[in-house]
Write an enzyme that holds these catalytic residues in place. Structure first.
Site, short mmCIF file in Angstrom:
data_model
loop_
_atom_site.label_atom_id
_atom_site.label_comp_id
_atom_site.label_asym_id
_atom_site.label_seq_id
_atom_site.Cartn_x
_atom_site.Cartn_y
_atom_site.Cartn_z
N GLU A 60 -12.73 -27.26 34.26
CA GLU A 60 -11.43 -26.84 34.79
C GLU A 60 -11.41 -25.30 34.88
O GLU A 60 -11.39 -24.62 33.86
CB GLU A 60 -10.31 -27.33 33.86
CG GLU A 60 -8.94 -27.01 34.38
CD GLU A 60 -7.82 -27.34 33.39
OE1 GLU A 60 -7.95 -27.00 32.20
OE2 GLU A 60 -6.81 -27.92 33.83
N CYS A 63 -2.33 -28.20 36.30
CA CYS A 63 -3.22 -29.21 35.71
C CYS A 63 -3.55 -30.29 36.72
O CYS A 63 -4.62 -30.89 36.65
CB CYS A 63 -2.55 -29.81 34.49
SG CYS A 63 -0.89 -30.40 34.84
N GLU A 103 -1.20 -34.11 26.66
CA GLU A 103 -1.30 -34.01 28.13
C GLU A 103 -2.23 -32.83 28.39
O GLU A 103 -1.85 -31.68 28.14
CB GLU A 103 0.07 -33.75 28.74
CG GLU A 103 1.17 -34.73 28.31
CD GLU A 103 1.00 -36.11 28.91
OE1 GLU A 103 0.25 -36.25 29.89
OE2 GLU A 103 1.61 -37.05 28.37
N LEU A 158 -2.32 -39.51 10.48
CA LEU A 158 -1.69 -40.74 11.01
C LEU A 158 -0.29 -40.45 11.56
O LEU A 158 0.69 -41.13 11.28
CB LEU A 158 -1.64 -41.83 9.94
CG LEU A 158 -3.01 -42.28 9.45
CD1 LEU A 158 -2.88 -43.29 8.32
CD2 LEU A 158 -3.81 -42.89 10.59
P1 NAD Z 1 -3.51 -24.00 25.44
O1 NAD Z 1 -4.22 -25.22 25.01
O2 NAD Z 1 -4.18 -22.70 25.23
O3 NAD Z 1 -2.08 -23.89 24.70
C1 NAD Z 1 -1.11 -24.92 24.75
C2 NAD Z 1 -0.12 -24.73 23.61
O4 NAD Z 1 -0.77 -24.94 22.36
C3 NAD Z 1 0.47 -23.32 23.53
O5 NAD Z 1 1.80 -23.40 23.07
C4 NAD Z 1 -0.41 -22.66 22.49
O6 NAD Z 1 0.20 -21.55 21.89
C5 NAD Z 1 -0.63 -23.80 21.51
N1 NAD Z 1 -1.84 -23.69 20.69
C6 NAD Z 1 -2.91 -22.86 20.85
N2 NAD Z 1 -3.83 -23.11 19.89
C7 NAD Z 1 -3.33 -24.12 19.12
C8 NAD Z 1 -3.83 -24.84 18.00
N3 NAD Z 1 -5.03 -24.57 17.44
N4 NAD Z 1 -3.07 -25.83 17.47
C9 NAD Z 1 -1.88 -26.15 18.03
N5 NAD Z 1 -1.35 -25.51 19.10
C10 NAD Z 1 -2.07 -24.50 19.65
O7 NAD Z 1 -3.12 -24.21 26.98
P2 NAD Z 1 -2.60 -23.14 28.04
O8 NAD Z 1 -3.72 -22.20 28.37
O9 NAD Z 1 -1.29 -22.59 27.63
O10 NAD Z 1 -2.32 -24.09 29.29
C11 NAD Z 1 -3.26 -24.42 30.26
C12 NAD Z 1 -3.86 -25.78 30.00
O11 NAD Z 1 -2.83 -26.75 29.94
C13 NAD Z 1 -4.78 -26.23 31.12
O12 NAD Z 1 -5.91 -26.84 30.57
C14 NAD Z 1 -3.92 -27.24 31.88
O13 NAD Z 1 -4.66 -28.18 32.61
C15 NAD Z 1 -3.16 -27.86 30.77
N6 NAD Z 1 -1.96 -28.50 31.28
C16 NAD Z 1 -1.89 -29.87 31.26
C17 NAD Z 1 -0.77 -30.51 31.79
C18 NAD Z 1 -0.66 -32.02 31.80
O14 NAD Z 1 0.42 -32.53 32.07
N7 NAD Z 1 -1.72 -32.75 31.54
C19 NAD Z 1 0.29 -29.75 32.31
C20 NAD Z 1 0.17 -28.35 32.31
C21 NAD Z 1 -0.95 -27.74 31.77
#
Ligand code: NAD
Length: 493
Positions: A389, A291, A257, A251
């Site tokens: 994606e 993204c 994002e 909670l």
């Molecule tokens: P990711 O999900 O692999 O990692 C994002 C963050 O989460 C990193 O800091 C990572 O170390 C951390 N992380 C990894 N595993 C985790 C877990 N189990 N628990 C908590 N945190 C964890 O994403 P990425 O590969 O770094 O980024 C690319 C993705 O991000 C793409 O899907 C892209 O579309 C998305 N993205 C979205 C936006 C938006 O505004 N919607 C903007 C930029 C990127």
């Protein structure tokens, strides 16, 4: 990279206002995707370090050194942060470019200026201090104030490390919160410089804490940590859904994002030059690691063949090359792992009946992780490359006959982040944009963003909003105070 930058980028953790090694002593190499060579190393944190960061953040929050300041006082520090970002712009741009494999042109003209503007914007909003006083039937004086939430855990992705850190940190600080930030493991360098900038700008110790290291172990600890009150996550839909599930169980307020797979609808009445430009920007910007990329091109049937021909001739001329060349538009992908992932999508698309019209190859340059901009036609709508994606410079092309069909195709994936409409009929653009399931719609262009302009996802692209006053509100909660004002006792006759 300059010597100063390298010195800072042999980075340590920043906890409670001090630079520290990881409690395990472990360090990790940072390589540039441009060559695959090591450019720096950073401390590789443990969960104990996360605990120390959370404790420091909590102590700073409770002490009121930041949370207790007026918005105007916080704004002065945020403005100093912005000024230092501008002063150290080239150093930040070099770090971001080398770390992400981002062409230096974009690091200089997009990433770093946007980050300075974001801090300037939230410095202004910090001073607005909105509350409410409402007319009620209560025999009471009442008011509603906004307060900071407490300690915010910020988890940011690899593709825009600085911009996406700023879009969380600036509003969270403006609202008076303390922060534990973990950037993506592949791209930690600019956050190391940013941490020093916060200290130099006079942000009190413990208000911003930086943890670098492995995503799952550290990220999960941040999400579940009892001293962390809220989680702000940007990243993939797969990880974001785990983060949101854990936060839900606890909670704990969360904003996620997530991924996108945007459709770009080109109507037959579009200005062709403008639509071709928008289409190219939509799928090659940041090597497609965006993204909000427009990676599903939907073209109205009567324009389809002409448009595809012009586009296919133009795309091979987009400069792909070394990231330190100011003429480069497309740089490498972030890692060998990601390059393999993107090329795997293209290979499977071919197996699903897709025709590669342009590209579809790795590019051999300096040992970097380059992939050519790629256009794939002829895929069915349920093909993996259409529905999922890819996160690389890969565009799929489909046709439609009617406006309704275009809308149905655009909305036919689980994502809903950004979409585009290319048409010379503005009324049609407004009508169609109303029906598109996305948080941001671009008309006759692709990619214009501003810190004042709110964006965020619908469906599996997540929830929560970044930028604008909406983001500031995420980092506050309201409190209403009701003070009884009983009517005076009647005077004795
Ligand atoms: P990711 O999900 O692999 O990692 C994002 C963050 O989460 C990193 O800091 C990572 O170390 C951390 N992380 C990894 N595993 C985790 C877990 N189990 N628990 C908590 N945190 C964890 O994403 P990425 O590969 O770094 O980024 C690319 C993705 O991000 C793409 O899907 C892209 O579309 C998305 N993205 C979205 C936006 C938006 O505004 N919607 C903007 C930029 C990127």
């Amino acid at each position: 990279m300059t010597d100063t930058m390298l010195a800072i980028a042999t980075g340590r953790l920043f906890i409670g206002g001090e630079w520290r090694e990881s409690s395990s002593g472990e360090r990790h190499d940072v390589v540039t995707p441009a060559t695959g060579e090591k450019i720096a190393d950073v401390a590789w944190a443990t969960v104990d370090d996360v605990d120390a960061a959370a404790t420091a953040a909590r102590a700073s929050f409770e002490s009121g050194v930041w949370s207790g300041l007026s918005g105007r006082e916080r704004a002065r520090v945020l403005l100093r942060v912005a000024a230092l970002i501008r002063e150290r712009a080239e150093e930040l741009a070099q770090a971001e470019s080398a770390d992400v494999g981002k062409p230096i042109l974009f690091a200089r003209v997009v990433d770093v200026p946007t980050v300075a503007e974001t801090f300037e914007y939230y410095a202004a909003l910090a001073q607005t201090g909105e509350g409410a006083l409402r007319d009620t039937t209560l025999a009471a004086f009442q008011y509603t104030v906004r307060e900071p939430i407490g300690v915010v855990g910020a988890l940011t992705p690899f593709n825009f490390p600085l911009i996406l850190a700023a879009s969380k940190i600036a509003p969270a600080l403006a609202a008076g919160n303390s922060i534990v930030h973990k950037p993506a493991e592949d791209t930690p360098l600019s956050a190391v410089i940013l941490a020093q900038i916060f200290a130099d700008a006079g942000l009190p110790d413990g208000v911003y804490n930086l943890i670098t290291g492995v995503g799952p172990a550290l990220g999960e600890r941040i999400v579940e940590h009892p001293e962390i009150d809220m989680v702000a996550f940007t990243g993939s839909t797969a990880v974001g859904s785990k983060v949101a599930a854990k936060a839900g169980e606890l909670l704990k307020p969360v904003m996620v994002e997530l991924g996108g797979n945007g459709a770009n609808i080109v109507f037959a009445d579009a200005d062709i030059d403008s639509a071709v430009n928008a289409t190219i920007n939509a799928f090659v910007f940041n090597s497609g690691q965006f993204c909000m990329a427009g990676v599903r091109l939907l073209v109205q049937r009567e324009l389809h063949d002409t448009f595809l021909q012009i586009l296919s001739q133009a795309v091979p001329h987009v400069p792909i090359g070394r990231i330190d060349d100011m003429g480069t538009i497309i740089g490498p992908l972030v890692s060998q792992r990601h390059l393999d992932r993107v090329s795997g999508f293209v290979e499977r698309a071919k197996a699903e009946g897709g025709t590669v019209v342009v590209g579809g190859e790795r590019i051999d340059l300096d040992g970097g992780y380059y992939y050519s901009p790629t256009i794939i036609a002829g895929l069915p709508n349920d093909a993996e490359a259409v529905q999922e994606e890819v996160f690389g410079p890969v565009l799929t092309v489909q046709t439609f006959d009617t406006e309704e069909e275009a809308i149905a195709l655009a909305n036919s994936t689980r994502y809903g982040l950004a979409m585009g409409i290319q048409t010379s009929d503005i009324v049609k653009a407004m009508r169609v944009s109303k029906k598109l399931e996305a948080g941001l719609i671009w008309v006759n262009e692709w990619g214009k963003l501003d810190p004042t302009l709110t964006f965020g996802g619908v469906k599996n692209s997540g929830f929560g909003r970044e930028n604008g006053p909406e983001a500031l509100h995420h980092y506050t909660r309201t409190k209403s105070v009701v003070i009884a004002t009983p009517a005076p006792a009647p005077e004795a006759p």
